[in-house]
Scaffold this motif. Structure first.
Motif, PDB file in Angstrom:
ATOM      1  N   THR A   1     -15.659  23.031  27.880  1.00  0.00           N
ATOM      2  CA  THR A   1     -14.454  23.870  27.980  1.00  0.00           C
ATOM      3  C   THR A   1     -13.355  23.130  28.727  1.00  0.00           C
ATOM      4  O   THR A   1     -12.179  23.150  28.319  1.00  0.00           O
TER       5      THR A   1
ATOM      6  N   CYS B   1     -22.862  28.071  22.742  1.00  0.00           N
ATOM      7  CA  CYS B   1     -22.960  29.512  23.032  1.00  0.00           C
ATOM      8  C   CYS B   1     -23.715  30.237  21.922  1.00  0.00           C
ATOM      9  O   CYS B   1     -24.563  31.111  22.173  1.00  0.00           O
TER      10      CYS B   1
ATOM     11  N   ASP C   1     -20.856  36.645  25.550  1.00  0.00           N
ATOM     12  CA  ASP C   1     -19.668  36.929  26.358  1.00  0.00           C
ATOM     13  C   ASP C   1     -18.812  35.682  26.505  1.00  0.00           C
ATOM     14  O   ASP C   1     -17.583  35.725  26.361  1.00  0.00           O
ATOM     15  N   GLN C   2     -19.465  34.571  26.805  1.00  0.00           N
ATOM     16  CA  GLN C   2     -18.721  33.318  26.912  1.00  0.00           C
ATOM     17  C   GLN C   2     -18.153  32.894  25.568  1.00  0.00           C
ATOM     18  O   GLN C   2     -17.059  32.340  25.491  1.00  0.00           O
TER      19      GLN C   2
ATOM     20  N   MET D   1     -17.046  34.807  23.217  1.00  0.00           N
ATOM     21  CA  MET D   1     -15.819  35.556  22.935  1.00  0.00           C
ATOM     22  C   MET D   1     -14.648  35.008  23.743  1.00  0.00           C
ATOM     23  O   MET D   1     -13.539  34.812  23.217  1.00  0.00           O
ATOM     24  N   ASN D   2     -14.884  34.746  25.007  1.00  0.00           N
ATOM     25  CA  ASN D   2     -13.811  34.217  25.854  1.00  0.00           C
ATOM     26  C   ASN D   2     -13.313  32.870  25.355  1.00  0.00           C
ATOM     27  O   ASN D   2     -12.110  32.585  25.359  1.00  0.00           O
ATOM     28  N   LEU D   3     -14.271  32.016  24.957  1.00  0.00           N
ATOM     29  CA  LEU D   3     -13.895  30.693  24.443  1.00  0.00           C
ATOM     30  C   LEU D   3     -13.117  30.807  23.133  1.00  0.00           C
ATOM     31  O   LEU D   3     -12.122  30.112  22.923  1.00  0.00           O
TER      32      LEU D   3
ATOM     33  N   LEU E   1     -11.220  33.157  22.095  1.00  0.00           N
ATOM     34  CA  LEU E   1      -9.860  33.668  22.287  1.00  0.00           C
ATOM     35  C   LEU E   1      -8.866  32.581  22.672  1.00  0.00           C
ATOM     36  O   LEU E   1      -7.668  32.702  22.383  1.00  0.00           O
ATOM     37  N   VAL E   2      -9.350  31.519  23.321  1.00  0.00           N
ATOM     38  CA  VAL E   2      -8.444  30.440  23.722  1.00  0.00           C
ATOM     39  C   VAL E   2      -8.543  29.240  22.791  1.00  0.00           C
ATOM     40  O   VAL E   2      -7.820  28.250  22.959  1.00  0.00           O
TER      41      VAL E   2
ATOM     42  N   GLN F   1     -11.982  30.224  16.027  1.00  0.00           N
ATOM     43  CA  GLN F   1     -11.965  31.681  16.068  1.00  0.00           C
ATOM     44  C   GLN F   1     -12.620  32.276  14.822  1.00  0.00           C
ATOM     45  O   GLN F   1     -13.375  33.251  14.899  1.00  0.00           O
TER      46      GLN F   1
ATOM     47  N   LYS G   1     -15.270  42.725  17.882  1.00  0.00           N
ATOM     48  CA  LYS G   1     -14.940  41.359  18.300  1.00  0.00           C
ATOM     49  C   LYS G   1     -14.554  40.511  17.092  1.00  0.00           C
ATOM     50  O   LYS G   1     -13.624  39.693  17.153  1.00  0.00           O
TER      51      LYS G   1
END
Length: 501
Positions: free
Chosen positions: A64, A76, A83-84, A86-88, A90-91, A97, A114
């Motif tokens: 990351t 992941c 959870d990680q 999804m966060n990854l 998004l950026v 994506q 999601k």
């Protein structure tokens, strides 16, 4: 190795420092350098080392930091760190994506919200909407629809619009269809579900002037506004569409006299002049000189001679019916007759004989009234001849003729003849009320002398009180009218708007 590390440090070669520490199995020192410097190459190399030794969290962290989101997302997915993931995602970039969205929509623990969010963020709006519909995500559909622009897939816009319609959100459906340039569908929706066409919404319907469908859309917007009684907006849109006749019709419905007059003056079209003049005739033009002047001007500019003559005829009739002023009536009729004689319009020519007859009889009546100063008996005879004319009521009211006869006899104290004239009047005009035509003082003098009261009883005889077919006037009202007649007449234009005034 220590000497190499010294020179790498002096050179600020962080990647080489990390590689050496990794080679020496000092991953902690390598991690300290990578975290401190944030060097992407160093972080990537260290992440690979952590992945090789199955230290997943550290590997994700440094991938990351190295912005190698694809690798971080891969780890992941392989290890169930959702959870990680999804966060990854998004950026990350669109491709990562989409990859993450596929994972969320297809794994055993399907997490469609999601997936919808990630497809939306990646720009795959159709896919996002499909999933949102399947998962019943109302707010997500609304959010996606709100971000659609004119470049969006028309089918997608239609689907979202149908979704809004099914939920009763017609205004949002209209806005969305306009965004997709589906103007006809949007307007049909406005009409069908009475979506209020605001000024702002109407402007969104207004296409650039080089668009071929511009006028057609504008007219439909105007028709919709007209159906909603928004006549001001309808007028504006019909005008922009170049349909000035329909614009005037909307103005007429609005009743905005000032704008109607202004619009007619600006447009300078025959039909609009006539429409404006016809409307103005419905107003109290007898008390408004400017309105009367505009009526005459508009008919004149439109060269609508027959209509202009008809208006002069109305003016004359008002003078006769309301004020018994045959002088001004003659002036109005004369103006109308002159207008007809200067026109080659067949419709105008058809009215000439009737106008000529009316003008001649009014002038004749005025001439007879002037004869009383020199030869009263001859004047009475002339009036009797007028009464014998079967069409005289068209020009001169028989009640006014009888009134002149009665007044003449009464002024000469010939009350018996005056009473006879009144009785003849009641016989010939059973619905007439003498109080309406003859001055109250004259009737009182005749009543005192002959003992007969003047009105209409059930059997048609003379009695007190009564009504008149043209306006149930009581004796007190007649007196008031007579008092008004003694004052200067100011019910027509004061500034010479027409010659006969």
């Amino acid at each position: 190795m220590e000497t190499a590390l010294q020179f790498y440090e002096a050179a600020h070669d962080h990647l080489s420092l990390v590689r050496v520490y990794c080679y020496c199995n000092n991953l902690q020192k390598a991690a300290d350098i990578a975290n401190e410097t944030g060097d992407r190459a160093a972080c990537y190399h260290l992440a690979r080392q952590y992945e090789n030794v199955a230290q997943v969290k550290e590997a994700i962290h440094f991938f990351t930091r190295a912005q190698a989101f694809g690798n971080a997302i891969r780890i992941c997915k392989e290890n169930g760190h959702e959870d990680q993931l999804m966060n990854l995602a998004l950026v990350a970039g669109p491709q990562e994506q989409i990859d993450a969205a596929r994972y969320f929509s297809s794994n055993e623990r399907r997490q469609l919200p999601k997936a919808v969010m990630l497809y939306h963020k990646a720009g795959l709006l159709s896919k996002a909407v499909d999933l949102a519909f399947k998962s019943g995500q109302i707010s997500a559909v609304g959010q996606i629809a709100g971000e659609l622009d004119e470049s969006a897939d028309p089918a997608l816009i239609q689907r979202c619009a149908q979704y809004f319609i099914s939920n009763g959100q017609y205004d949002r459906a209209v806005s969305l269809l306009i965004t997709g340039k589906q103007y006809s569908d949007a307007l049909d929706l406005c009409v069908e579900h009475n979506v209020w066409v605001t000024e702002e919404l109407a402007e969104r319907f207004t296409l650039p002037k080089d668009e071929s469908a511009r006028n057609q859309i504008l007219e439909k917007v105007a028709e919709c506004a007209y159906a909603q009684d928004n006549y001001k907006l309808a007028t504006k849109k019909f005008t922009q569409a170049g349909n000035k006749v329909k614009a005037m019709k909307c103005l007429l419905k609005s009743g905005d006299t000032e704008r109607i007059v202004y619009f007619a003056n600006v447009c300078r079209q025959r039909e609009i002049y006539i429409m404006a003049a016809n409307y103005l005739q419905s107003l109290d033009w007898r008390k408004e000189p400017d309105i009367m002047r505009n009526i005459i001007q508009f008919y004149s500019r439109a060269k609508a001679t027959a209509l202009l003559a008809g208006f002069y005829d109305s003016c004359a009739q008002v003078e006769i019916d309301e004020f018994q002023n045959y002088e001004k009536a003659a002036g109005a009729l004369n103006e109308g007759y002159k207008a007809l004689m200067t026109s080659s319009d067949p419709q105008a020519q058809e009215r000439v004989p009737a106008f000529q007859y009316k003008l001649e009889k009014v002038k004749q009546f005025l001439g007879i009234k002037r004869m009383f100063a020199t030869d009263g008996d001859s004047a009475i005879q002339e009036l009797q001849e007028l009464l014998a004319d079967p069409n005289i009521e068209v020009a001169v009211r028989q009640g006014d003729i009888y009134a002149v006869i009665v007044e003449y006899y009464a002024s000469n104290n010939n009350f018996k003849s005056a009473l006879g004239a009144l009785q003849e009047m009641k016989s010939k005009l059973p619905k007439a009320n003498p109080n309406y035509y003859v001055e109250a003082q004259t009737l009182q003098a005749i009543s005192r002398t002959t003992g007969v009261n003047f009105g209409r009883t059930e059997n048609g005889g003379l009695d007190e009180g009564g009504s008149e077919e043209e306006g149930n006037a009581s004796e007190e009202e007649v007196v008031e009218e007579e008092e008004e007649d003694e004052r200067p007449q100011q019910h027509f234009a004061h500034n010479g708007s027409a010659k006969f005034f």
